[in-house]
Design a protein around this motif. Structure first.
Motif, PDB file in Angstrom:
ATOM      1  N   CYS A 138       0.761  -1.269   0.159  1.00  0.00           N
ATOM      2  CA  CYS A 138       0.024   0.248   0.103  1.00  0.00           C
ATOM      3  C   CYS A 138       0.955   1.249  -0.148  1.00  0.00           C
ATOM      4  CB  CYS A 138      -1.083   0.283   1.027  1.00  0.00           C
ATOM      5  SG  CYS A 138      -2.211  -1.489   1.393  1.00  0.00           S
ATOM      6  N   VAL A 139       0.609   2.354  -0.964  1.00  0.00           N
ATOM      7  CA  VAL A 139       1.472   3.351  -1.035  1.00  0.00           C
ATOM      8  C   VAL A 139       0.406   4.559  -0.577  1.00  0.00           C
ATOM      9  CG1 VAL A 139       2.763   4.805  -2.336  1.00  0.00           C
ATOM     10  CG2 VAL A 139       2.752   2.279  -2.705  1.00  0.00           C
ATOM     11  N   PHE A 140       0.507   5.242   0.800  1.00  0.00           N
ATOM     12  CA  PHE A 140       0.125   6.216   1.066  1.00  0.00           C
ATOM     13  C   PHE A 140       0.829   7.115   1.724  1.00  0.00           C
ATOM     14  CE2 PHE A 140      -3.449   3.132   0.533  1.00  0.00           C
ATOM     15  CZ  PHE A 140      -4.562   3.663   0.254  1.00  0.00           C
ATOM     16  N   PRO A 141       1.422   7.915   1.199  1.00  0.00           N
ATOM     17  CA  PRO A 141       2.783   8.774   1.641  1.00  0.00           C
ATOM     18  C   PRO A 141       2.564  10.212   1.899  1.00  0.00           C
ATOM     19  CG  PRO A 141       2.637   8.780  -0.498  1.00  0.00           C
ATOM     20  CD  PRO A 141       1.673   8.009  -0.395  1.00  0.00           C
ATOM     21  N   LEU A 142       1.130  10.644   1.633  1.00  0.00           N
ATOM     22  CA  LEU A 142       0.859  11.952   1.865  1.00  0.00           C
ATOM     23  C   LEU A 142       0.890  12.285   3.485  1.00  0.00           C
ATOM     24  CD1 LEU A 142      -2.239  12.726  -0.554  1.00  0.00           C
ATOM     25  CD2 LEU A 142       0.060  13.102  -0.703  1.00  0.00           C
TER      26      LEU A 142
ATOM     27  N   GLU B  91      -6.146   2.332   8.083  1.00  0.00           N
ATOM     28  CA  GLU B  91      -7.280   1.212   8.077  1.00  0.00           C
ATOM     29  C   GLU B  91      -7.376   0.263   7.199  1.00  0.00           C
ATOM     30  OE1 GLU B  91      -9.218   0.845  10.828  1.00  0.00           O
ATOM     31  OE2 GLU B  91      -7.885   2.329  11.958  1.00  0.00           O
ATOM     32  N   LEU B  92      -7.071   0.454   6.157  1.00  0.00           N
ATOM     33  CA  LEU B  92      -7.284  -0.476   4.619  1.00  0.00           C
ATOM     34  C   LEU B  92      -6.367  -1.485   4.917  1.00  0.00           C
ATOM     35  CD1 LEU B  92      -8.493  -1.226   2.335  1.00  0.00           C
ATOM     36  CD2 LEU B  92      -6.876   0.115   0.813  1.00  0.00           C
ATOM     37  N   ALA B  93      -5.029  -1.057   5.269  1.00  0.00           N
ATOM     38  CA  ALA B  93      -3.873  -2.009   5.369  1.00  0.00           C
ATOM     39  C   ALA B  93      -4.191  -2.814   6.612  1.00  0.00           C
ATOM     40  CB  ALA B  93      -2.633  -1.170   5.711  1.00  0.00           C
ATOM     41  N   LYS B  94      -4.400  -2.258   7.849  1.00  0.00           N
ATOM     42  CA  LYS B  94      -4.709  -3.215   8.965  1.00  0.00           C
ATOM     43  C   LYS B  94      -5.965  -4.335   8.615  1.00  0.00           C
ATOM     44  CE  LYS B  94      -5.091  -0.069  11.951  1.00  0.00           C
ATOM     45  NZ  LYS B  94      -5.340   0.421  13.288  1.00  0.00           N
TER      46      LYS B  94
ATOM     47  N   LEU C 204      -7.490 -10.010   7.490  1.00  0.00           N
ATOM     48  CA  LEU C 204      -8.067 -10.876   6.738  1.00  0.00           C
ATOM     49  C   LEU C 204      -7.262 -11.969   6.166  1.00  0.00           C
ATOM     50  CD1 LEU C 204     -10.634  -8.595   4.872  1.00  0.00           C
ATOM     51  CD2 LEU C 204     -11.273 -10.421   6.495  1.00  0.00           C
ATOM     52  N   GLY C 205      -5.826 -12.018   6.686  1.00  0.00           N
ATOM     53  CA  GLY C 205      -4.959 -12.984   6.402  1.00  0.00           C
ATOM     54  C   GLY C 205      -4.056 -12.515   5.350  1.00  0.00           C
ATOM     55  N   HIS C 206      -3.859 -11.303   5.013  1.00  0.00           N
ATOM     56  CA  HIS C 206      -2.902 -10.960   3.975  1.00  0.00           C
ATOM     57  C   HIS C 206      -1.619 -10.586   4.738  1.00  0.00           C
ATOM     58  CE1 HIS C 206      -5.984 -11.479   0.826  1.00  0.00           C
ATOM     59  NE2 HIS C 206      -6.660 -10.592   1.585  1.00  0.00           N
ATOM     60  N   GLU C 207      -0.653 -10.425   3.785  1.00  0.00           N
ATOM     61  CA  GLU C 207       0.663  -9.812   4.099  1.00  0.00           C
ATOM     62  C   GLU C 207       1.046  -8.544   3.669  1.00  0.00           C
ATOM     63  OE1 GLU C 207       5.554 -10.885   3.879  1.00  0.00           O
ATOM     64  OE2 GLU C 207       4.013 -12.704   3.984  1.00  0.00           O
ATOM     65  N   VAL C 208       0.694  -7.328   4.567  1.00  0.00           N
ATOM     66  CA  VAL C 208       0.476  -6.330   3.745  1.00  0.00           C
ATOM     67  C   VAL C 208       1.800  -5.230   4.258  1.00  0.00           C
ATOM     68  CG1 VAL C 208      -0.796  -4.048   3.686  1.00  0.00           C
ATOM     69  CG2 VAL C 208      -2.159  -6.295   4.038  1.00  0.00           C
TER      70      VAL C 208
ATOM     71  N   PRO D 134       0.648  -2.510  15.196  1.00  0.00           N
ATOM     72  CA  PRO D 134       0.094  -3.330  14.145  1.00  0.00           C
ATOM     73  C   PRO D 134      -0.104  -4.502  14.440  1.00  0.00           C
ATOM     74  CG  PRO D 134       2.613  -3.160  14.779  1.00  0.00           C
ATOM     75  CD  PRO D 134       1.859  -2.272  15.628  1.00  0.00           C
ATOM     76  N   PRO D 135      -1.345  -5.021  13.482  1.00  0.00           N
ATOM     77  CA  PRO D 135      -1.459  -6.528  13.754  1.00  0.00           C
ATOM     78  C   PRO D 135      -0.673  -7.511  12.858  1.00  0.00           C
ATOM     79  CG  PRO D 135      -2.736  -5.322  11.946  1.00  0.00           C
ATOM     80  CD  PRO D 135      -1.780  -4.281  12.445  1.00  0.00           C
ATOM     81  N   LYS D 136      -0.868  -8.693  13.155  1.00  0.00           N
ATOM     82  CA  LYS D 136      -0.197  -9.664  12.579  1.00  0.00           C
ATOM     83  C   LYS D 136      -0.190  -9.681  11.026  1.00  0.00           C
ATOM     84  CE  LYS D 136       0.639 -14.773  12.425  1.00  0.00           C
ATOM     85  NZ  LYS D 136       0.132 -16.098  12.677  1.00  0.00           N
ATOM     86  N   GLY D 137       0.797  -9.597  10.443  1.00  0.00           N
ATOM     87  CA  GLY D 137       1.064  -9.552   8.941  1.00  0.00           C
ATOM     88  C   GLY D 137       1.045  -8.178   8.393  1.00  0.00           C
TER      89      GLY D 137
END
Length: 516
Positions: free
Chosen positions: A25-29, A40-43, A48-52, A63-66
């Protein structure tokens, strides 16, 4: 039995490892509200089981797992070192044309800082791979190189829903006769003057995009990556667009097949309030008014005259007031007012004693108040806030008033109207039911479509043909030129023919007169 449970647990872990994706995810602003959505999107995707992995100007403390953060601290350091930030209250009456020109000039230095970042360079030079890359779309077009670099589908994310900046990249139609630009404060039923203004603004905005924004970011891109394709090959190649919008809040507008509304995904089940806040709200016999102007506006910068009016009016109310204030003290603070530099906004709005949200009309705050069914009194100041406030008014779950024109009596009347007239609460509850009436949660909808795009290797079948047309074909300029040229030619021929007929008649008339 225990062995079966262990076996099922192993199967579940295996399923997660199979279905989980590697996402970037690229959110640098350096804007807190933009980061909140990206984070919130990344978390949510990590849960949901993704590696972000997220590239951001802020750091996540829990930070959550992943979840992994590529924190570019120098962005905020640069912002703070650049000097005093503008007083946004003084920008309330800035012309939309000036805003349209000003906004794109802010991000080119930021884009260069990202490409110069040691951490970003290390990531790009690593052997890592990603299944998809999600890039925020907000005048950082050159960041669309990153998914190309990783040979991954590009997913764009719009923090402000469908708008001109995102529509151009996926050929989404936006008729200016009923869709006002995001920087304007018009409703969908525009007057002739508003439609004319919107049409001219539409053309001017596109000129800024095509003549400045896109060429500027193409230059930045090739400064750091000389062998990269032209920007037009990258930015028009989005497999999916995730929109922070929903019909309960935003105007219903057309979407091409790869545009998906996930507005409300950042609203979480309310947490327990801190003890002092809980006591404050539980003991508010007449209810609580929550007052926050978001993360970008600095409340202490408001004109003293307006601050005095607000203090006097709120101090005379029977309700208790929670006011998000950026300083430790608030001069002349009434006894019914509690101030803090931070409040758990969603938990406050979810409390049964919360009666009203006084807001700046920011989209995140509007989504949260709609999700939780609370009426709004909006003081829009800048950017999309005025359009959001117009929609709040039009949908009937709140009132919008111009901040610079606030008077004591006007503010009293507005508060009495929205608090005493039951229609505002009823409309807020209706909007809340609409935003929650969906087959699956918005974060799960995002998850489905991200997996869909990866599953179908970019899902090129969702791409509309309009993206492959040059501008003159897309806007049918050649056809219009032919039609209007034909009409002009026909008019010219008819004019000449009529002159010839009149001349012939005149000659014949003169000939008859001579004979007589």
């Amino acid at each position: 039995m225990k062995a079966i449970l262990i076996y099922l647990g192993i199967l579940q872990c295996f399923a997660l490892s199979v279905n989980g994706l590697k996402l970037l995810c690229v959110f640098p602003l350096p804007a807190r509200s933009h980061y909140i959505l990206g984070n919130e999107l990344a978390k949510g995707l990590a849960n949901l089981g993704h590696e972000v992995t997220i590239i951001a100007a802020f750091e996540e403390n829990n930070p959550p797992k992943g979840y992994r953060s590529v924190w570019i601290s120098e962005i905020m350091e640069f912002k703070e070192a650049s000097g005093k930030q503008p007083n946004m209250f003084e920008m309330e009456n800035m012309s939309p044309f000036l805003q349209m020109i000003f906004l794109p000039t802010v991000t080119p230095p930021l884009s260069e800082m990202i490409f110069n970042s040691t951490k970003v360079k290390a990531l790009l030079n690593s052997n890592e791979s990603f299944d998809a890359v999600i890039v925020e779309q907000f005048f950082i077009e050159c960041m669309t190189y990153i998914p190309y670099h990783f040979k991954a589908p590009l997913i764009l994310f719009s923090t402000i829903g469908a708008n001109r900046w995102i529509n151009n990249l996926v050929a989404n139609p936006a008729n200016p006769s009923y869709i006002p630009d995001i920087l304007l404060s018009f409703g969908s039923d525009m007057t002739f003057y508003e439609r004319l203004y919107n049409f001219v603004f539409d053309i001017a905005s596109d000129l800024v995009l095509y003549q400045y924004v896109y060429p500027k970011h193409n230059t930045i891109l090739h400064k750091y990556f000389p062998n990269a394709p032209h920007l037009s090959k990258l930015q028009y190649n989005a497999s999916l667009v995730l929109l922070n919008s929903h019909e309960s809040i935003n105007q219903a507008v057309p979407h091409v097949p790869n545009m998906i509304d996930i507005g409300g995904f950042h609203v979480n089940p309310p947490k327990e309030l801190p003890e002092d806040l809980k006591d404050f709200m539980d003991n508010a016999k007449e209810g609580v008014i929550y007052f926050s102007l978001g993360s970008n506006l600095v409340p202490s910068n408001m004109p003293q005259e307006k601050k005095n009016i607000i203090l006097k009016v709120l101090g005379s109310r029977k309700e208790k007031i929670l006011w998000k204030w950026n300083e430790d003290q608030l001069e002349n603070k009434p006894s019914n007012v509690m101030i803090s530099k931070w409040f758990p906004q969603q938990a406050i709005l979810a409390h049964p004693k919360c009666k009203l949200f006084i807001s700046h009309g920011g989209l995140l705050s509007t989504i949260e108040t709609v999700s939780l069914g609370i009426p709004v009194l909006a003081f829009p100041i800048y950017g999309d806030q005025k359009l959001n406030a117009k929609r709040i008014d039009a949908k009937g779950f709140g009132i919008a008033i111009t901040f610079s024109q606030i008077t004591e009596q006007g503010l009293r009347d507005a508060l009495e109207e929205v608090l005493d007239n039951p229609k505002y609460l009823e409309n807020a509850k209706l909007a809340s039911r609409i935003i929650h009436d969906r087959p699956i949660k918005p974060i799960e909808l995002a998850d489905y479509w991200i997996k869909y795009v990866v599953r179908h290797k970019g899902a090129s079948h969702l791409r509309v043909a309009g993206l492959d047309l040059p501008l003159y074909k897309y806007y049918m300029l050649d056809v219009l030129a032919c039609v209007f040229g034909g009409i002009a030619l026909l008019a010219l021929l008819l004019s000449k023919l009529s002159k010839k007929i009149l001349k012939t008649r005149s000659i014949m008339s003169q000939s008859k007169q001579k004979k007589n």
